[in-house]
Design an enzyme around this catalytic site. Structure first.
Site, PDB file in Angstrom:
ATOM      1  N   LYS A 308     -47.651  -2.357 -21.354  1.00 30.91           N
ATOM      2  CA  LYS A 308     -47.228  -1.417 -22.317  1.00 30.91           C
ATOM      3  C   LYS A 308     -45.894  -0.708 -21.949  1.00 30.91           C
ATOM      4  O   LYS A 308     -45.045  -0.701 -20.112  1.00 30.91           O
ATOM      5  CB  LYS A 308     -48.285   0.079 -22.180  1.00 30.91           C
ATOM      6  N   LEU A 335     -40.938  -2.858  -0.097  1.00 26.33           N
ATOM      7  CA  LEU A 335     -41.873  -1.659   0.295  1.00 26.33           C
ATOM      8  C   LEU A 335     -41.380  -1.315   1.664  1.00 26.33           C
ATOM      9  O   LEU A 335     -41.044   0.041   1.611  1.00 26.33           O
ATOM     10  CB  LEU A 335     -42.872  -2.687   0.814  1.00 26.33           C
TER      11      LEU A 335
END
Length: 572
Positions: A308, A335
């Protein structure tokens, strides 16, 4: 038997004409239909005779096909020319998969050439040799016009690499490869260049904060690979998930002007940036290839599987499409620079997967979650904990793949991974709350857990275990100002999104899923009262915007001023 020109009078003659026992069994039905006077016609106007006749051993045709395949090895853009050797309705069988029609045949040819080092004509077939020395043949059947009507190859099974791709998705058009690698932007690391098949430049859309933090590293990597960096720098905050940002990206894509098929655009950033950039790529030239590199924990565990792409318009993700990337690169090297608030937001999605699908993932977070958050899932001096971080990320992606991989187009609305998304859409849209996506999902999961408890799906002991773990990990369980009426309103709103039926996923025990089609007002009130009792004992789990967006809060890294400068410069 078609070579005989007439239907044989006896079945023994049919068998003799057809040859092998296997062929006899496969084609006896054709003989019966033909004897009954029916004319079989295959797509493209070819009659039975041309479709099932023995393979043409024309050296010129095989040689031409082989030559074009060889050229395409060196330049994948030339796969189009190979596909042009097929009839418009031609078919290609690669292993167990069939590709029908020139567009699909092109995708099949690209798949066929993966790992191939050499191509050569070999009598009535094309011989392909892999980089590992394995050989296999491509057999082709030609029409009277000299075009391929059908072709078949059985490549040897590729040995799975220990480093990936760990996962694949297939939406019927694009096979997305998802890689879990480390330090892909280290100077001299060719993995991404080779995987994306980059020749002269890297076209990318980069989150402005990421560019401020990693721009020098990105430029050094491009230089070490001999690539020009053609970067589009864009904002990636939730309030920038807008059509205005898409239009800005489209203007920038017009400036960069990537080649239509052979320069995939790499989106580098969090889930907001990759969603928005993917939508821009879906619109530009009616769709250009793209890849993504999520730089947040949430992007890695939640946005790395689905196809999506969307922006907010009147409602969350109000405008969008399904548009698969070619590749997704998961690299924990990004991260360490995340704020702890962003890390906990990612944990909201990890816990979603654990609660309704993977009890072992729940156990891992129960045992190691505090330390993983403390080290931002990227400990530099603790190899054992780093391995646990990799396993947690992998199991989270495994869950997404198992639950949404078979239905990437969301044709089914009974979706376990919609857990945590019954109320969160309303919470995120409310400006009074101002929540990150993973924070809204965490609050939703906790309230949904309480509803599962009052509806008899989850024991008191398991409900307490969930609440205790959320408190231990300092994840939000509620937010200041929310009421039971907020959840009732959110229930009414999500029913519209789910086609008039609630279809709310709930934990049935820890690690399994059930669906509820009704939350009565009494259900919501009882669940909310239970949650409020817990909140009074654990006030630290009640959220407000200071815990997410106040630079003075211990969980929030001070704003990188350089990032704003990069945004301002890009927009100017």
């Amino acid at each position: 038997f078609f070579e005989l020109g007439t239907i044989p009078a006896s079945l023994s003659r049919v068998k003799q004409a057809m040859g092998s026992q296997r062929t006899w069994r496969m084609n006896v039905l054709i003989a019966m239909v033909a004897c009954g006077g029916l004319a079989l016609q295959l797509p493209g106007g070819s009659g039975v005779r041309s479709r099932v006749a023995e393979k043409v051993e024309a050296a010129a045709e095989i040689g031409a096909l082989s030559e074009k395949l060889g050229r395409a090895l060196g330049d994948k853009r030339l796969v189009d020319e190979v596909a042009g050797e097929f009839e418009y309705s031609g078919r290609l069988q690669v292993g167990e998969r069939e590709y029908a029609g020139q567009g699909a045949v092109k995708r099949g040819l690209a798949k066929l050439l993966e790992g191939v080092a050499r191509v050569e004509a070999d009598g009535d077939a094309v011989r392909l040799v892999t980089s590992g020395g394995d050989e296999f043949a491509l057999h082709a059947w030609f029409s009277e016009a000299g075009l391929v009507e059908a072709a078949e190859a059985r490549p040897p099974a590729a040995e799975a690499r220990s480093t990936g791709p760990k996962w694949e998705t297939d939406d019927g058009r694009v096979v997305q490869k998802i890689w879990q690698e480390r330090d892909l932007l280290a100077a001299g690391n060719p993995f991404m260049k080779d995987t994306l098949e980059l020749k002269e430049r890297l076209c990318c859309i980069v989150d402005a904060t990421v560019m401020a933090l990693y721009g020098d590293k990105l430029r050094a990597w491009c230089e070490s690979m001999g690539l020009e960096l053609a970067a589009i720098v864009a904002p990636g905050n939730e309030d920038e998930k807008t059509m205005d940002n898409v239009l800005y990206m489209l203007d920038e894509l017009a400036r960069v002007d990537p080649l239509r098929r052979s320069e995939p655009v790499l989106a580098i950033g969090g889930g907001v940036l990759t969603d928005t950039a993917g939508f821009a790529c879906a619109l530009w030239r009616r769709g250009i290839p793209w890849a993504r590199m999520p730089t947040t924990l949430l992007g890695m565990v939640d946005a790395s599987v689905g196809i999506k792409v969307a922006v907010n318009y009147h409602r969350k993700n109000g405008i969008g499409h399904f548009f698969s990337p070619l590749h997704t690169f998961i690299d924990v090297a990004f991260l360490p620079t995340l704020s702890l608030a962003d890390v906990r937001s990612g944990c909201g999605e990890i816990m979603k997967a654990a609660l309704v699908h993977d009890p072992e993932l729940f156990d891992l977070m129960e045992t190691h979650g505090e330390r993983l958050i403390e080290h931002r899932f990227a400990p530099e001096d603790d190899p054992a904990l780093a391995d646990v971080a990799d396993v947690v990320i992998k199991r989270s992606v495994d869950t997404m793949l198992e639950c949404i991989g078979p239905d990437l187009w969301e044709e089914s609305l009974l979706r376990p991974m919609d857990f945590g998304h019954s109320f969160s859409r309303t919470l995120e849209a409310c400006q009074a709350f101002k929540l990150r996506h993973g924070e809204a999902v965490a609050i939703d999961c906790v309230m949904s857990t309480m509803l599962a408890n009052v509806k008899g799906l989850l024991s008191d002991a398991d409900a307490d275990r969930v609440l205790d773990l959320y408190a231990k990990l300092r994840l939000p369980c509620s937010i200041h100002g929310i009421t039971a009426d907020t959840y009732k309103q959110a229930t009414r709103e999500i029913i519209v999104h789910r086609d008039g039926i609630l279809r709310a996923p709930l934990p049935q025990g820890i690690g399994a899923c059930a669906f509820a089609d009704e939350f009565t007002d009494r259900d919501v009130e009882r669940a909310f009262d239970k949650l409020q009792r817990f909140m009074r004992e654990h006030p630290e789990t009640e959220w407000d915007r200071s815990k997410s967006f106040d630079p003075g809060h211990a969980d929030v890294v001070p704003v990188v001023h350089a990032a704003q400068e990069v945004i301002d410069h890009a927009i100017a």
